[in-house]
Each structure stands twice: as C-alpha cells, then as structure tokens.
Design a protein around this motif. Structure first.
Motif, PDB file in Angstrom:
ATOM      1  N   GLU A   1       0.763  -1.063  -0.017  1.00 28.57           N
ATOM      2  CA  GLU A   1      -0.132   0.560  -0.123  1.00 28.57           C
ATOM      3  C   GLU A   1       0.949   0.986   0.485  1.00 28.57           C
ATOM      4  OE1 GLU A   1      -2.770   2.051   3.161  1.00 28.57           O
ATOM      5  OE2 GLU A   1      -2.922  -0.284   3.146  1.00 28.57           O
ATOM      6  N   TYR A   2       1.767   0.920   1.088  1.00 23.40           N
ATOM      7  CA  TYR A   2       2.899   2.103   0.728  1.00 23.40           C
ATOM      8  C   TYR A   2       3.892   1.810   1.621  1.00 23.40           C
ATOM      9  CZ  TYR A   2       3.027   1.883   6.378  1.00 23.40           C
ATOM     10  OH  TYR A   2       3.090   1.741   7.352  1.00 23.40           O
ATOM     11  N   ILE A   3       4.668   2.594   0.579  1.00 21.00           N
ATOM     12  CA  ILE A   3       6.775   3.217   0.918  1.00 21.00           C
ATOM     13  C   ILE A   3       7.225   3.478   1.771  1.00 21.00           C
ATOM     14  CG2 ILE A   3       7.333   3.800  -0.818  1.00 21.00           C
ATOM     15  CD1 ILE A   3      10.064   1.176  -0.899  1.00 21.00           C
TER      16      ILE A   3
ATOM     17  N   GLN B   1      17.175  17.807   2.503  1.00 21.44           N
ATOM     18  CA  GLN B   1      17.465  16.917   1.293  1.00 21.44           C
ATOM     19  C   GLN B   1      16.115  16.205   0.511  1.00 21.44           C
ATOM     20  OE1 GLN B   1      21.348  16.154   0.272  1.00 21.44           O
ATOM     21  NE2 GLN B   1      22.276  16.910   2.804  1.00 21.44           N
ATOM     22  N   ALA B   2      15.174  16.364   0.911  1.00 14.41           N
ATOM     23  CA  ALA B   2      14.573  15.241   0.471  1.00 14.41           C
ATOM     24  C   ALA B   2      12.763  15.669   0.419  1.00 14.41           C
ATOM     25  CB  ALA B   2      14.314  13.955   0.636  1.00 14.41           C
ATOM     26  N   ALA B   3      12.185  16.081  -0.743  1.00 14.97           N
ATOM     27  CA  ALA B   3      11.301  17.081  -0.994  1.00 14.97           C
ATOM     28  C   ALA B   3      10.041  16.006  -1.540  1.00 14.97           C
ATOM     29  CB  ALA B   3      10.873  18.120  -2.566  1.00 14.97           C
ATOM     30  N   VAL B   4       8.680  15.800  -0.861  1.00 19.87           N
ATOM     31  CA  VAL B   4       7.617  14.625  -1.562  1.00 19.87           C
ATOM     32  C   VAL B   4       6.490  16.014  -1.810  1.00 19.87           C
ATOM     33  CG1 VAL B   4       5.683  13.109  -0.814  1.00 19.87           C
ATOM     34  CG2 VAL B   4       8.047  13.548   0.576  1.00 19.87           C
TER      35      VAL B   4
ATOM     36  N   ARG C   1       2.483   6.155  -1.925  1.00 22.54           N
ATOM     37  CA  ARG C   1       1.503   5.794  -2.157  1.00 22.54           C
ATOM     38  C   ARG C   1       1.887   5.324  -3.549  1.00 22.54           C
ATOM     39  NH1 ARG C   1      -0.237   6.783   3.022  1.00 22.54           N
ATOM     40  NH2 ARG C   1      -1.446   5.113   3.931  1.00 22.54           N
ATOM     41  N   PRO C   2       1.343   4.832  -4.291  1.00 25.56           N
ATOM     42  CA  PRO C   2       1.949   5.566  -5.566  1.00 25.56           C
ATOM     43  C   PRO C   2       0.927   7.018  -6.321  1.00 25.56           C
ATOM     44  CG  PRO C   2       0.545   2.990  -5.021  1.00 25.56           C
ATOM     45  CD  PRO C   2       0.602   3.643  -4.152  1.00 25.56           C
ATOM     46  N   GLY C   3       1.857   7.135  -7.301  1.00 24.15           N
ATOM     47  CA  GLY C   3       2.145   9.107  -7.330  1.00 24.15           C
ATOM     48  C   GLY C   3       2.309   9.498  -7.128  1.00 24.15           C
ATOM     49  N   ASP C   4       3.476   9.611  -5.436  1.00 22.39           N
ATOM     50  CA  ASP C   4       3.841  10.202  -5.020  1.00 22.39           C
ATOM     51  C   ASP C   4       5.409  10.027  -5.695  1.00 22.39           C
ATOM     52  OD1 ASP C   4       1.952  11.106  -2.839  1.00 22.39           O
ATOM     53  OD2 ASP C   4       3.124   8.918  -1.824  1.00 22.39           O
ATOM     54  N   LEU C   5       5.922  12.117  -5.588  1.00 24.93           N
ATOM     55  CA  LEU C   5       7.610  12.636  -6.880  1.00 24.93           C
ATOM     56  C   LEU C   5       7.867  12.658  -5.262  1.00 24.93           C
ATOM     57  CD1 LEU C   5       8.479  12.595  -8.714  1.00 24.93           C
ATOM     58  CD2 LEU C   5       7.410  15.226  -9.116  1.00 24.93           C
ATOM     59  N   VAL C   6       8.767  12.226  -4.980  1.00 20.19           N
ATOM     60  CA  VAL C   6      10.452  12.753  -4.218  1.00 20.19           C
ATOM     61  C   VAL C   6      11.297  13.307  -4.825  1.00 20.19           C
ATOM     62  CG1 VAL C   6      11.345  11.281  -2.820  1.00 20.19           C
ATOM     63  CG2 VAL C   6       9.841  10.466  -2.513  1.00 20.19           C
ATOM     64  N   THR C   7      11.445  13.890  -5.013  1.00 18.29           N
ATOM     65  CA  THR C   7      12.708  15.014  -5.563  1.00 18.29           C
ATOM     66  C   THR C   7      13.766  15.104  -4.500  1.00 18.29           C
ATOM     67  OG1 THR C   7      11.345  16.488  -6.610  1.00 18.29           O
ATOM     68  CG2 THR C   7      14.117  16.508  -6.569  1.00 18.29           C
ATOM     69  N   PHE C   8      15.430  14.719  -4.856  1.00 12.76           N
ATOM     70  CA  PHE C   8      16.116  14.336  -4.237  1.00 12.76           C
ATOM     71  C   PHE C   8      17.727  13.854  -4.912  1.00 12.76           C
ATOM     72  CE2 PHE C   8      19.383  11.402  -1.602  1.00 12.76           C
ATOM     73  CZ  PHE C   8      19.269  12.109  -0.714  1.00 12.76           C
TER      74      PHE C   8
ATOM     75  N   GLU D   1      14.500  12.503  -9.138  1.00 14.21           N
ATOM     76  CA  GLU D   1      12.999  12.569  -9.051  1.00 14.21           C
ATOM     77  C   GLU D   1      12.533  10.729  -9.259  1.00 14.21           C
ATOM     78  OE1 GLU D   1      11.090  14.715 -12.488  1.00 14.21           O
ATOM     79  OE2 GLU D   1      10.387  16.437 -10.826  1.00 14.21           O
ATOM     80  N   VAL D   2      11.986   9.921  -8.210  1.00 15.15           N
ATOM     81  CA  VAL D   2      11.928   8.692  -8.340  1.00 15.15           C
ATOM     82  C   VAL D   2      10.133   9.322  -7.670  1.00 15.15           C
ATOM     83  CG1 VAL D   2      11.341   7.010  -6.655  1.00 15.15           C
ATOM     84  CG2 VAL D   2      14.135   8.700  -6.765  1.00 15.15           C
ATOM     85  N   LEU D   3       9.315   8.437  -9.202  1.00 12.94           N
ATOM     86  CA  LEU D   3       8.115   7.818  -8.635  1.00 12.94           C
ATOM     87  C   LEU D   3       7.322   7.366  -8.209  1.00 12.94           C
ATOM     88  CD1 LEU D   3       5.253   9.406  -9.938  1.00 12.94           C
ATOM     89  CD2 LEU D   3       5.397   8.159 -11.888  1.00 12.94           C
ATOM     90  N   VAL D   4       6.659   7.221  -7.429  1.00 15.09           N
ATOM     91  CA  VAL D   4       6.173   5.997  -7.097  1.00 15.09           C
ATOM     92  C   VAL D   4       5.005   5.443  -7.883  1.00 15.09           C
ATOM     93  CG1 VAL D   4       5.440   4.900  -4.572  1.00 15.09           C
ATOM     94  CG2 VAL D   4       7.043   6.645  -4.662  1.00 15.09           C
ATOM     95  N   GLN D   5       4.936   4.080  -7.921  1.00  9.40           N
ATOM     96  CA  GLN D   5       4.263   3.668  -9.056  1.00  9.40           C
ATOM     97  C   GLN D   5       3.690   1.730  -8.431  1.00  9.40           C
ATOM     98  OE1 GLN D   5       5.230   3.277 -12.941  1.00  9.40           O
ATOM     99  NE2 GLN D   5       6.404   2.234 -12.135  1.00  9.40           N
TER     100      GLN D   5
END
Length: 70
Positions: free
Chosen positions: A11-13, A39-42, A55-62, A66-70
């Motif tokens: 469901e989440y990470i 240093q991390a943005a969500v 959760r899926p659809g969240d975008l992390v900038t680090f 960019e890391v997109l959760v899917q």
C-alpha cells in the motif's frame, strides 16, 4: 532532471526505504541524516519525516533526481 520509476507491491513505502530501494543512499542511517537536513521533497514540499508514507503517484525529489512511486 532524471526521473526514476519505482514500483511497490504494498500500500505504501516509507521515504527512507524508497531512497534505499532507488539506490540514492547506501544505508538507512545516511537516509535519516539527509532527510532531517531537508534534502528530500515529497510532491514539491520539503519533508523532514523519514517515516513519511509514500503511495503510488507520489513524487520524491532528492539531490537533483526524481523518483516516482507507482
């Protein structure tokens, strides 16, 4: 900016686990320090909580990635 897609089967990470899974940090300890330093943005907002549930659809900038959760 380079974007990486990370698929999860749950469901989440948590944020620190995502950074490790995406190979952006070498350890949970490193992730903890860097997150607490801001240093991390969500989804465009700085996040200081290493246990932030993503959760899926969240975008992390680090660090310029960019890391997109899917």
């Amino acid at each position: 900016m380079e974007r990486q897609l990370v698929s999860i089967q749950t469901e989440y990470i948590k944020l620190e686990a995502l950074l490790k899974l995406a190979n952006l940090v070498s350890s949970g300890g490193e992730a903890k320090v860097l997150i607490q330093e801001g240093q991390a943005a969500v989804n465009g907002e700085v996040c200081l909580m290493r246990g932030k549930k993503l959760r899926p659809g969240d975008l992390v900038t680090f660090r310029g990635r960019e890391v997109l959760v899917q």
